[in-house]
Write an enzyme that holds these catalytic residues in place. Structure first.
Site, PDB file in Angstrom:
ATOM      1  N   CYS A 196      -0.837   9.481  22.112  1.00 22.25           N
ATOM      2  CA  CYS A 196       0.448   9.306  22.820  1.00 22.25           C
ATOM      3  C   CYS A 196       1.372   8.951  21.729  1.00 22.25           C
ATOM      4  O   CYS A 196       2.373   9.409  21.526  1.00 22.25           O
ATOM      5  CB  CYS A 196       0.049   8.442  23.733  1.00 22.25           C
ATOM      6  SG  CYS A 196      -0.933   8.780  25.184  1.00 22.25           S
TER       7      CYS A 196
ATOM      8  N   CYS B 239      -3.034   4.418  23.467  1.00 26.75           N
ATOM      9  CA  CYS B 239      -3.332   5.705  23.554  1.00 26.75           C
ATOM     10  C   CYS B 239      -2.786   6.203  22.049  1.00 26.75           C
ATOM     11  O   CYS B 239      -1.807   6.352  21.820  1.00 26.75           O
ATOM     12  CB  CYS B 239      -2.893   6.692  24.386  1.00 26.75           C
ATOM     13  SG  CYS B 239      -2.917   8.421  24.344  1.00 26.75           S
TER      14      CYS B 239
END
Length: 83
Positions: free
Chosen positions: A15, A12
């Site tokens: 993230c 991600c």
């Protein structure tokens, strides 16, 4: 007990960008315990908190969820949430 939980995954991009912000703010707020959960490695905890999108930040006080935010949170906003 105050707990800040960050749900993330290795793949991600957002993230990865959010990780250092989360870590820095939590270092400055030592009354909060910092917990990082990889959704791919801990599906049980992800299900418990109904994680549908990451990054997700969950703030818990004495075992009760007091705030739940999806997406990137900037340093100032995260600091405010922890107050």
């Amino acid at each position: 007990m105050k707990k800040a939980i960050r749900f993330t995954a290795k793949w991600c991009g957002p993230c990865k960008a959010y990780g250092p912000v989360f870590d820095k703010v939590l270092e400055e707020n030592n009354e909060w315990e910092s917990v990082v959960v990889d959704v791919d490695e801990n599906s049980e905890m992800s299900a418990k908190y109904s994680v549908r999108s990451i990054p997700m930040t969950v703030l818990e006080v004495d075992g009760k969820i007091v705030n739940k935010k999806t997406g990137l949170i900037n340093q100032n906003d995260l600091s405010e949430l922890l107050k």
